[in-house]
Design an enzyme around this catalytic site. Structure first.
Site, mmCIF file in Angstrom:
data_model
loop_
_atom_site.group_PDB
_atom_site.id
_atom_site.type_symbol
_atom_site.label_atom_id
_atom_site.label_comp_id
_atom_site.label_asym_id
_atom_site.label_seq_id
_atom_site.Cartn_x
_atom_site.Cartn_y
_atom_site.Cartn_z
ATOM 1 N N ASP A 143 0.857 -1.180 0.000
ATOM 2 C CA ASP A 143 0.000 0.000 0.000
ATOM 3 C C ASP A 143 0.898 1.236 0.000
ATOM 4 O O ASP A 143 1.572 1.524 0.996
ATOM 5 C CB ASP A 143 -0.894 -0.033 1.246
ATOM 6 C CG ASP A 143 -1.928 1.087 1.265
ATOM 7 O OD1 ASP A 143 -1.722 2.088 0.561
ATOM 8 O OD2 ASP A 143 -2.918 0.956 2.004
ATOM 9 N N HIS A 144 0.876 1.974 -1.105
ATOM 10 C CA HIS A 144 1.808 3.099 -1.257
ATOM 11 C C HIS A 144 1.440 4.293 -0.386
ATOM 12 O O HIS A 144 2.205 5.265 -0.315
ATOM 13 C CB HIS A 144 1.853 3.532 -2.719
ATOM 14 C CG HIS A 144 3.208 4.004 -3.154
ATOM 15 N ND1 HIS A 144 4.278 4.106 -2.296
ATOM 16 C CD2 HIS A 144 3.683 4.430 -4.355
ATOM 17 C CE1 HIS A 144 5.341 4.558 -2.942
ATOM 18 N NE2 HIS A 144 4.997 4.766 -4.198
ATOM 19 N N ARG A 145 0.291 4.254 0.283
ATOM 20 C CA ARG A 145 -0.041 5.335 1.213
ATOM 21 C C ARG A 145 0.852 5.284 2.448
ATOM 22 O O ARG A 145 1.148 6.311 3.052
ATOM 23 C CB ARG A 145 -1.507 5.238 1.648
ATOM 24 C CG ARG A 145 -2.507 5.486 0.538
ATOM 25 C CD ARG A 145 -3.923 5.234 1.025
ATOM 26 N NE ARG A 145 -4.125 3.857 1.466
ATOM 27 C CZ ARG A 145 -5.279 3.375 1.934
ATOM 28 N NH1 ARG A 145 -6.324 4.180 2.031
ATOM 29 N NH2 ARG A 145 -5.391 2.116 2.300
#
Length: 466
Positions: A436-438
């Site tokens: 998850d790139h968040r």
């Protein structure tokens, strides 16, 4: 039922076999009318949105009636089987007994837990008291319109509210659909029974409203009946999507369109790891345990997480927070006849290699039998999916909802590889890490994937890095 002796018939209700589930499908009955049952005997198997579960009957008696056939989806709290019990109390459960209404100025007292709750595989099932929602408590205070939005936000953070609207009634998949489409359930007029919001209600609320224009006279066109959908049963087979498959589909769609996925790949020589697997199979401390490459890959991932703990996290949308987990519940994706499920090994980070092997073996065996409990599929933090067992080199896995990363392991094959300056046949595989790139940037994701690859190339790092 009026045809049965009230003093001797007990009604067994569909329990809540998972956390907050509202319905379950009856897969198979193990008893028929006239059969004698004993306390704790499994009478049927049901499938929820999370797993297949066997239901035991909580008393002795003779089956008088099965209220629903196999394949029926039944709401939690609904009677599914009638059993005649010798010397039993009247059949009416506490849920059916009239209760005095509280005074208008008094708040309703919490219901006491009845002694007759039904034990099931997870918790104690539903109470034999009323299955209706308990009235929400809280003083009614008038709040100006701007303040209401603030209060709603505070409610989502667990703070006391000045006023609280009743929560709209909707099943979990419908709530998820509304969230994905950006629809506020509180603005929808429900059309389902008992005031429940349906999927059609959500879609209707999300549909773009036609632009207003001045009415113009039109000549009514003849109404043509809509064509009836049909298909050739000899050429097509249609399978209703429900239970585990339906829940998995909804979760994957939600994950794919909520969490920004990034996937990185690395190809690695795992020859030494494969040799270690063979040596461990001969080790006396590993006798009788499931020893395979997946075991060492799981251990390698746990060591990589220990070296890079920030990857073991989740995204809290309501609070706009990154939640770092100080434990690892390691999910293992398992293909079953009912669809893909992801049970997890609780506190995998604390387990020794033999303990991890034992937990893996139990997890896989239970999943293949279709007996994985809902609790075993909740609370995962990071997952491994082994697509290599199908002969696949790699893939771009979708995150399990609520998790930060998932590692896909490809097939291990003998390939030409440069080893010590010479081309030799070596055991090689490709790893793919989606995250998850968040909450995981490229540097952190790369470090974790590189650490896993380095351990599998030189498994002695399991000792030096642990």
């Amino acid at each position: 039922m009026t045809t049965m002796t009230e003093a001797s018939v007990r009604e067994f209700k569909m329990p809540d076999v998972g956390e907050g589930l509202t319905e379950a499908e009856i897969l198979k009955w193990y008893v028929q009318p006239g059969d004698t049952v004993t306390d704790g005997q499994v009478v049927c198997e049901v499938e929820t949105a999370k797993a297949a579960v066997e239901l035991p009957i909580p008393y002795d008696g003779v089956v008088r009636e099965l209220h629903f056939p196999e394949g029926t989806t039944v709401d939690v709290g609904t009677s599914i089987i009638a059993v005649e019990v010798a010397g039993a109390a009247p059949a009416e459960t506490p849920a059916e007994q009239p209760k005095p209404a509280p005074a208008a100025a008094e708040e309703p007292e919490p219901e006491a837990k009845p002694e007759g709750r039904q034990p099931v595989l997870v918790g104690y099932g539903v109470s034999t008291s009323s299955t209706k929602r308990r009235p929400r408590k809280g003083p009614e205070v008038s709040v100006p319109a701007p303040a209401q939005a603030v209060q709603t936000e505070l409610n989502g953070h667990g703070h006391a509210a000045l006023a609280e609207k009743p929560r709209p009634l909707a099943k979990p998949p419908v709530r998820k659909l509304a969230k994905d489409l950006g629809v506020d359930l509180a603005t929808i007029t429900p059309s389902g029974p008992d005031g429940i919001i349906t999927r059609d209600d959500v879609h209707a609320a999300a549909a773009p409203k036609p632009a207003e224009s001045a009415p113009t006279p039109v000549t009514a066109a003849p109404v043509t009946p809509a064509p009836v959908a049909s298909y050739d049963g000899a050429r097509e087979t249609r399978i209703p999507v429900k239970g585990v498959r339906k829940a998995t589909a909804a979760a994957m769609v939600g994950s794919a369109f909520t969490a920004p996925h990034v996937t990185e790949f690395v190809t690695v020589d795992v020859t030494r790891t494969m040799k270690l697997v063979e040596e461990l199979k001969q080790d006396t401390e590993m006798q009788g345990l499931r020893v395979n490459p997946l075991l060492l890959i799981a251990k390698a991932l746990l060591v990589a997480i220990k070296r890079n703990p920030e990857i073991n996290a989740s995204w809290n949308e309501a609070n706009q927070e990154i939640v770092h987990k100080h434990y690892v519940n390691l999910g293992i994706a398992a293909a079953t006849p009912r669809g893909l499920i992801v049970p997890n090994i609780k506190d995998a980070h604390d387990k020794t290699l033999p303990q991890l092997a034992s937990a893996l073996g139990e997890l896989v065996a239970t999943a293949r039998e279709g007996k994985t409990s809902p609790a075993a599929m909740q609370g995962g933090t990071v997952t491994i999916t082994n697509v290599g067992v199908f002969g696949v080199d790699t893939g771009t896995p979708i995150l399990n909802p609520g998790e930060s990363a998932i590692l896909a392991v490809g097939a291990i094959k003998l390939q030409p590889w440069v080893h010590k300056g010479k081309v030799k046949p070596r055991q090689v595989t490709t790893l793919a890490l989606s995250f998850d790139h968040r909450l995981v940037d490229g540097e952190l994701g790369s470090k974790v994937l590189a650490d896993v690859a380095a351990i599998l190339e030189q498994p002695k790092r399991l000792i030096t890095w642990a």
